[in-house]
Design a protein around this motif. Structure first.
Motif, PDB file in Angstrom:
ATOM      1  N   ARG A 152       0.846  -1.187   0.000  1.00  0.00           N
ATOM      2  CA  ARG A 152       0.000   0.000   0.000  1.00  0.00           C
ATOM      3  C   ARG A 152       0.891   1.249   0.000  1.00  0.00           C
ATOM      4  O   ARG A 152       2.066   1.182   0.403  1.00  0.00           O
ATOM      5  CB  ARG A 152      -0.892   0.010   1.243  1.00  0.00           C
ATOM      6  N   TYR A 277      -3.035  -0.212 -11.264  1.00  0.00           N
ATOM      7  CA  TYR A 277      -4.026   0.762 -10.792  1.00  0.00           C
ATOM      8  C   TYR A 277      -3.693   1.138  -9.352  1.00  0.00           C
ATOM      9  O   TYR A 277      -3.578   0.290  -8.469  1.00  0.00           O
ATOM     10  CB  TYR A 277      -5.422   0.144 -10.879  1.00  0.00           C
ATOM     11  N   GLY A 278      -3.531   2.444  -9.107  1.00  0.00           N
ATOM     12  CA  GLY A 278      -3.278   2.922  -7.758  1.00  0.00           C
ATOM     13  C   GLY A 278      -1.822   2.929  -7.339  1.00  0.00           C
ATOM     14  O   GLY A 278      -1.498   3.370  -6.231  1.00  0.00           O
ATOM     15  N   ASN A 286      -5.338   7.038 -12.879  1.00  0.00           N
ATOM     16  CA  ASN A 286      -6.030   5.755 -12.833  1.00  0.00           C
ATOM     17  C   ASN A 286      -7.190   5.710 -13.823  1.00  0.00           C
ATOM     18  O   ASN A 286      -7.400   4.709 -14.520  1.00  0.00           O
ATOM     19  CB  ASN A 286      -6.570   5.500 -11.419  1.00  0.00           C
ATOM     20  N   ALA A 307      -8.221  -3.309  -9.374  1.00  0.00           N
ATOM     21  CA  ALA A 307      -8.591  -2.017  -8.781  1.00  0.00           C
ATOM     22  C   ALA A 307      -9.401  -2.203  -7.507  1.00  0.00           C
ATOM     23  O   ALA A 307      -9.960  -1.236  -6.978  1.00  0.00           O
ATOM     24  CB  ALA A 307      -9.387  -1.190  -9.781  1.00  0.00           C
ATOM     25  N   LYS A 310      -9.578   0.078  -4.005  1.00  0.00           N
ATOM     26  CA  LYS A 310      -8.542   1.107  -4.017  1.00  0.00           C
ATOM     27  C   LYS A 310      -9.095   2.469  -3.583  1.00  0.00           C
ATOM     28  O   LYS A 310     -10.284   2.762  -3.711  1.00  0.00           O
ATOM     29  CB  LYS A 310      -7.911   1.212  -5.412  1.00  0.00           C
ATOM     30  N   SER A 311      -8.190   3.312  -3.080  1.00  0.00           N
ATOM     31  CA  SER A 311      -8.597   4.583  -2.478  1.00  0.00           C
ATOM     32  C   SER A 311      -9.252   5.528  -3.473  1.00  0.00           C
ATOM     33  O   SER A 311     -10.076   6.370  -3.092  1.00  0.00           O
ATOM     34  CB  SER A 311      -7.392   5.272  -1.843  1.00  0.00           C
ATOM     35  N   SER A 312      -8.923   5.416  -4.763  1.00  0.00           N
ATOM     36  CA  SER A 312      -9.521   6.315  -5.746  1.00  0.00           C
ATOM     37  C   SER A 312     -11.037   6.156  -5.812  1.00  0.00           C
ATOM     38  O   SER A 312     -11.747   7.091  -6.184  1.00  0.00           O
ATOM     39  CB  SER A 312      -8.911   6.087  -7.132  1.00  0.00           C
ATOM     40  N   ALA A 322     -12.095   1.850   2.807  1.00  0.00           N
ATOM     41  CA  ALA A 322     -11.957   0.631   2.014  1.00  0.00           C
ATOM     42  C   ALA A 322     -13.094  -0.353   2.267  1.00  0.00           C
ATOM     43  O   ALA A 322     -13.532  -1.055   1.342  1.00  0.00           O
ATOM     44  CB  ALA A 322     -10.609  -0.028   2.302  1.00  0.00           C
ATOM     45  N   SER A 329     -15.627  -1.077  -6.650  1.00  0.00           N
ATOM     46  CA  SER A 329     -14.720  -2.133  -7.103  1.00  0.00           C
ATOM     47  C   SER A 329     -15.347  -2.934  -8.241  1.00  0.00           C
ATOM     48  O   SER A 329     -14.688  -3.256  -9.240  1.00  0.00           O
ATOM     49  CB  SER A 329     -14.375  -3.067  -5.940  1.00  0.00           C
TER      50      SER A 329
END
Length: 367
Positions: A152, A277-278, A286, A307, A310-312, A322, A329
């Motif tokens: 992470r 991704y991320g 992304n 993905a 992920k935080s985006s 999360a 997701s």
């Protein structure tokens, strides 16, 4: 995307020395419509199917300048495209590594770590991780990806002995059950221990660039390997990442890793690519990379897309943690599949499998 100049077709005379050319499949379709258009010659299968494409964006790049023109597939021979046959073979050909498996395959994430961003500590002990892997396999995971080091953003490296201690018994038990197991590691010693314990794949977030011994090990073992795109180290990768054109930069850097792997003795038909991704990417990066995911099929390798949670997702929504990013997701997973991704790396196997089943039923209903 910022800075892209759209040109009319045909492109004769525009492909000059010093320009890089990329083929981005467009007008993607599935189901009966895809079959009919491929049979009619107005579409090509993307990486052997089940997604087809009716047009291609011809993307020319010289430094930061990017030009683009769209061409239907039946007109591609009208353009000055170097090695058109080779490019189409890489873009359209089946991926032998996946055999006749129904794609996408689901890779279930088993984090045997105390600090992963979503489920850190939930399966930190070997018995808990083994039980979780078995549950994911029962839910439909074709591959179980075992990791003992969190990657992470901001994560610190884990000592090799500790990473081995976390992963080896989990790999051994799940492989003994008959499951296909992948070791998620940047370190050759951890990869070797996992392969000795029965792992079948290696998944390296550094694209075999972190450990100088990793490429030779993978070559000697003859196993499939996932080369992921990342810049820098997990600890620092999110410190103001910059790209001229994120999807094309990712393509170029993955292409370099694929070539390096081949030079080390790893056959291209054993390589998968992952856009990361991320990893060393902003939310905008992304989105850009996901939107143009199909361009990566030009490398001639299966595409893995991960993905999950992920935080985006939270940044694009209401800032959810999360634990509340399942819907986003699944949306990203379906977007990846629509662009031809053959492997989805996910935390939520049952839910993703359900979404894919509904999507397949909708595609079939067109027949």
């Amino acid at each position: 995307m910022i800075g892209i100049e759209r040109k009319p077709a045909p492109l004769r005379g525009l492909l000059r020395s010093g320009h890089r050319l990329y083929l981005l499949p467009r007008d993607l379709l599935t189901g009966e419509a895809a079959e009919a258009e491929v049979e009619a010659g107005s579409a090509h299968w993307l990486a052997g199917g089940p997604v087809a494409f009716r047009a291609v964006d011809l993307i020319m790049r010289s430094g930061p300048a990017v030009q683009m023109a769209r061409a239907p597939v039946e007109t591609l021979a009208d353009h000055d495209i170097p090695d058109l046959d080779g490019r189409l073979r890489r873009l359209c050909g089946p991926r032998p590594l996946l055999g006749k498996a129904t794609v996408p395959l689901l890779m279930g994430i088993v984090n045997a770590t105390p600090d992963s961003f979503f489920d850190g500590g939930h399966h930190a002990g070997a018995e808990a991780a083994i039980a979780h892997g078995r549950a994911l396999a029962a839910q439909g995971a074709a591959i179980l990806d075992i990791g003992g080091e969190s990657t992470r953003p901001g994560a610190e490296p884990v000592p090799l002995d500790e990473e081995r201690r976390r992963t080896e018994p989990v790999v051994r038990a799940l492989a003994a059950d008959g499951h296909t197991v992948s070791i998620d590691s940047r370190n050759a010693a951890v990869m070797a221990a996992a392969l000795d314990a029965g792992a079948a794949w290696v998944n390296d977030v550094s694209g075999l660039s972190h450990d100088p011994a990793a490429a030779a090990l993978v070559a000697a073992r003859g196993c499939p390997v996932v080369l992921m795109h990342m810049r820098g180290e997990p600890r620092t990768m999110q410190a103001e990442p910059r790209y001229d054109c994120a999807p094309l930069d990712v393509y170029d850097e993955l292409e370099a890793r694929v070539l390096a792997a081949e030079q080390a003795g790893i056959a291209r038909d054993r390589i998968l690519v992952d856009p990361g991704y991320g990893f060393a990417k902003t939310v905008a990066h992304n989105l850009q990379v996901t939107s143009w995911l199909a361009v990566l099929h030009g490398l001639g390798c299966p595409v893995l897309f991960g993905a999950s949670r992920k935080s985006s997702i939270g940044k694009l929504s209401r800032g959810e943690p999360a634990s509340d990013r399942l819907a986003g997701s699944i949306a990203l997973a379906l977007a990846g599949v629509a662009r031809g991704a053959q492997v989805l790396r996910v935390h939520d196997v049952a839910e993703t499998a359900q979404a894919l089943a509904v999507q397949r039923a909708l595609d079939a209903a067109e027949r």
